[in-house]
Design an enzyme around this catalytic site. Structure first.
Site, PDB file in Angstrom:
ATOM      1  N   SER A 107       0.823  -1.203   0.000  1.00 46.00           N
ATOM      2  CA  SER A 107       0.000   0.000   0.000  1.00 46.00           C
ATOM      3  C   SER A 107       0.864   1.263   0.000  1.00 46.00           C
ATOM      4  O   SER A 107       1.950   1.269   0.589  1.00 46.00           O
ATOM      5  CB  SER A 107      -0.863  -0.014   1.266  1.00 46.00           C
ATOM      6  OG  SER A 107      -1.436   1.244   1.503  1.00 46.00           O
ATOM      7  N   TYR A 130      -2.075   5.717  -4.420  1.00 43.50           N
ATOM      8  CA  TYR A 130      -3.090   6.750  -4.242  1.00 43.50           C
ATOM      9  C   TYR A 130      -2.604   7.977  -4.988  1.00 43.50           C
ATOM     10  O   TYR A 130      -1.414   8.283  -4.963  1.00 43.50           O
ATOM     11  CB  TYR A 130      -3.259   7.111  -2.760  1.00 43.50           C
ATOM     12  CG  TYR A 130      -4.084   6.120  -1.989  1.00 43.50           C
ATOM     13  CD1 TYR A 130      -5.375   5.811  -2.398  1.00 43.50           C
ATOM     14  CD2 TYR A 130      -3.586   5.497  -0.863  1.00 43.50           C
ATOM     15  CE1 TYR A 130      -6.147   4.893  -1.684  1.00 43.50           C
ATOM     16  CE2 TYR A 130      -4.353   4.585  -0.147  1.00 43.50           C
ATOM     17  CZ  TYR A 130      -5.629   4.291  -0.574  1.00 43.50           C
ATOM     18  OH  TYR A 130      -6.387   3.398   0.123  1.00 43.50           O
ATOM     19  N   THR A 156      -5.809   2.822  -6.939  1.00 43.68           N
ATOM     20  CA  THR A 156      -7.083   2.818  -6.198  1.00 43.68           C
ATOM     21  C   THR A 156      -7.894   4.040  -6.584  1.00 43.68           C
ATOM     22  O   THR A 156      -7.403   5.164  -6.522  1.00 43.68           O
ATOM     23  CB  THR A 156      -6.814   2.805  -4.679  1.00 43.68           C
ATOM     24  OG1 THR A 156      -6.103   1.608  -4.361  1.00 43.68           O
ATOM     25  CG2 THR A 156      -8.115   2.826  -3.891  1.00 43.68           C
ATOM     26  N   LYS A 252      -8.514  -0.380  -9.282  1.00 38.30           N
ATOM     27  CA  LYS A 252      -9.207  -0.969  -8.129  1.00 38.30           C
ATOM     28  C   LYS A 252     -10.278  -0.027  -7.582  1.00 38.30           C
ATOM     29  O   LYS A 252     -10.031   1.169  -7.426  1.00 38.30           O
ATOM     30  CB  LYS A 252      -8.162  -1.248  -7.036  1.00 38.30           C
ATOM     31  CG  LYS A 252      -8.717  -1.719  -5.715  1.00 38.30           C
ATOM     32  CD  LYS A 252      -7.571  -2.101  -4.783  1.00 38.30           C
ATOM     33  CE  LYS A 252      -8.043  -2.477  -3.404  1.00 38.30           C
ATOM     34  NZ  LYS A 252      -8.426  -1.315  -2.596  1.00 38.30           N
ATOM     35  N   HIS A 276     -13.612  -1.356  -1.180  1.00 38.69           N
ATOM     36  CA  HIS A 276     -12.564  -1.026  -0.207  1.00 38.69           C
ATOM     37  C   HIS A 276     -12.851  -1.708   1.141  1.00 38.69           C
ATOM     38  O   HIS A 276     -12.664  -1.117   2.209  1.00 38.69           O
ATOM     39  CB  HIS A 276     -12.493   0.499  -0.034  1.00 38.69           C
ATOM     40  CG  HIS A 276     -11.107   1.023   0.213  1.00 38.69           C
ATOM     41  ND1 HIS A 276     -10.378   1.709  -0.717  1.00 38.69           N
ATOM     42  CD2 HIS A 276     -10.319   0.965   1.308  1.00 38.69           C
ATOM     43  CE1 HIS A 276      -9.218   2.063  -0.214  1.00 38.69           C
ATOM     44  NE2 HIS A 276      -9.143   1.602   1.020  1.00 38.69           N
ATOM     45  N   ARG A 279     -15.053   0.139   3.620  1.00 39.05           N
ATOM     46  CA  ARG A 279     -14.433   1.218   4.404  1.00 39.05           C
ATOM     47  C   ARG A 279     -14.680   2.592   3.797  1.00 39.05           C
ATOM     48  O   ARG A 279     -14.262   3.593   4.349  1.00 39.05           O
ATOM     49  CB  ARG A 279     -12.917   0.981   4.494  1.00 39.05           C
ATOM     50  CG  ARG A 279     -12.562  -0.338   5.109  1.00 39.05           C
ATOM     51  CD  ARG A 279     -11.123  -0.740   4.809  1.00 39.05           C
ATOM     52  NE  ARG A 279     -10.140   0.055   5.491  1.00 39.05           N
ATOM     53  CZ  ARG A 279      -9.789  -0.096   6.762  1.00 39.05           C
ATOM     54  NH1 ARG A 279     -10.366  -1.035   7.484  1.00 39.05           N
ATOM     55  NH2 ARG A 279      -8.872   0.665   7.307  1.00 39.05           N
TER      56      ARG A 279
HETATM   57  C1  GLV Z   1      -6.759   2.863   3.480  1.00 44.06           C
HETATM   58  O1  GLV Z   1      -6.567   2.344   2.441  1.00 44.06           O
HETATM   59  C2  GLV Z   1      -7.816   2.535   4.374  1.00 44.06           C
HETATM   60  O2  GLV Z   1      -8.811   1.951   3.958  1.00 44.06           O
HETATM   61  O3  GLV Z   1      -7.673   2.855   5.562  1.00 44.06           O
END
Ligand code: GLV
Length: 387
Positions: A107, A130, A156, A252, A276, A279
């Protein structure tokens, strides 16, 4: 020694051994957590067809994801702060993935940097990006990924703004943790974690600190995502990043056919149907429900992968039978890591592999590549009749 039979066993150990702030970060969704819950419960709606009198010898779960050989179609998903679940967590997870023969995705919000992971592994890994406002940072991190030999960029698309996770706010999530009285009281019961953490120097966002300018408080995920992430991300910018990168690209966070069609037009090696892990947009469909219409729209043009909700090998089998060409696990491997470090990630992969292999055999199939919709019973209105 506890006998580990499934991912839930690892989850229990993870909870016991890891500071609450980081366990909660892993095990939470945004707002009401409806999507987070349904990602898992919707897999349970799908049933498998038991077949008999089929020769089960010589089975294989090996296949390819974006043309790369994988021992099973399960990549490790990018998970922020993995190196706070366990000291040097990204390095440990990457090593376990490499030995098992599945892709590891680092990540942007990792604790160990791209260079750290490259130094401790011998095969290329994937890197999740990101999009940041700072163009110099963006160019630089793409170059760093190239220099480290990264073999796919996972861009993402669903986090220009962070979804609100209540537990993180209440816990005062930060990396490293701020030593408030409740945090100190919690750490006192997690001494194994603390001892390991004292022995590493990797305790903040390794890809960011020292590389990004104007970061007010680099320890706060909330603050620096708000300051740094580019809210103006659009398809034009995605094309520009594709040009800048020039290698295998995975997009993604696609949940709707219209966006899948745009992603296919931009040109990518795969898309990941993902919310995600529940989230971001609470109230979105579960990813397994979102998958079929996306396959109908672009399944013949681009490889379609899925994440969010996969906690077992049976889930992987169901996703593959629905038509996905690959899956990702996030929480499932993090539970392993928090429970037992590298060995725990290996255990999580073994558990999932075994569940998938045996269930596949009991469905009368010997090769994951031969698994199709015929092994499933899917409720008639699984996609839902939504107006
Ligand atoms: C980051 O990718 C999160 O979902 O905290």
């Amino acid at each position: 020694m506890t006998v580990i039979t499934n991912i839930n066993d690892l989850k229990r150990l993870h909870k016991r051994r890891t500071p609450k702030m980081f366990y909660d970060y892993c095990e939470s969704g945004s707002w009401t957590e409806q999507t987070f819950r349904e990602n898992v419960s919707d897999f349970d709606q799908i049933r498998l067809r038991q077949r008999v009198a089929v020769d089960m010898e010589g089975r294989s779960t090996a296949t390819k994801m974006i043309g790369q050989d994988v021992a099973m179609p399960v990549a490790l998903a990018p998970v922020g702060l993995t190196g706070m679940q366990r000291a040097d967590g990204e390095i440990k997870a990457a090593k376990a993935a490499e030995k098992f023969g599945v892709p590891f995705t680092l990540s942007t919000m990792s604790i160990c940097s791209i260079e750290d992971v490259a130094e401790h592994t011998s095969k290329p890994f994937w890197f999740q990006l990101y999009v940041m406002r700072d163009q110099d940072f963006l160019k630089n991190i793409i170059q760093r990924a190239k220099d480290a030999g990264v073999s796919a960029l996972v861009l993402t698309l669903d986090l220009q703004i962070l979804g609100q996770r209540h537990k993180d706010l209440k816990n005062g999530l930060s990396a490293p943790p701020k030593l408030t009285p409740p945090v100190i009281a919690d750490l006192a019961t997690k001494w194994g974690w603390g001892l390991e953490m004292l022995q590493t120097k990797r305790r903040s966002f390794g890809n960011i600190v020292g590389h990004a300018k104007n970061v007010d408080d680099p320890s706060s995920l909330f603050k620096w995502t708000a300051e740094q992430f580019d809210p103006r991300l659009d398809w034009g910018k995605i094309e520009a990043i594709k040009e800048m990168w020039g290698g295998p690209l995975i997009l993604k966070g696609v949940m709707e056919p219209e966006d899948a069609i745009m992603a296919a037009k931009v040109g990518c090696d795969a898309i990941v149907v993902s919310n995600h892990g529940g989230r971001q947009l609470d109230g979105a469909l579960s990813s397994i429900r979102a998958l079929p219409p996306i396959l109908d729209a672009v399944g013949d043009q681009v490889e379609v992968h899925i994440d969010s909700g996969i906690r077992s090998g049976q889930d992987v089998l169901k996703a593959m039978a629905m038509g996905a060409k690959g899956t990702y696990i996030g929480r499932a491997f993090v539970h392993g890591l928090g429970a037992m470090g590298e060995a725990g990630v290996t255990k999580a992969l073994e558990v999932i592999h075994k569940e998938m292999d045996i269930s596949m055999a009991l469905c009368g199939r010997k090769h994951i590549e031969d698994v199709d919709r015929d092994i499933l019973r899917v409720p008639e209105d699984f996609a839902g009749r939504w107006a």
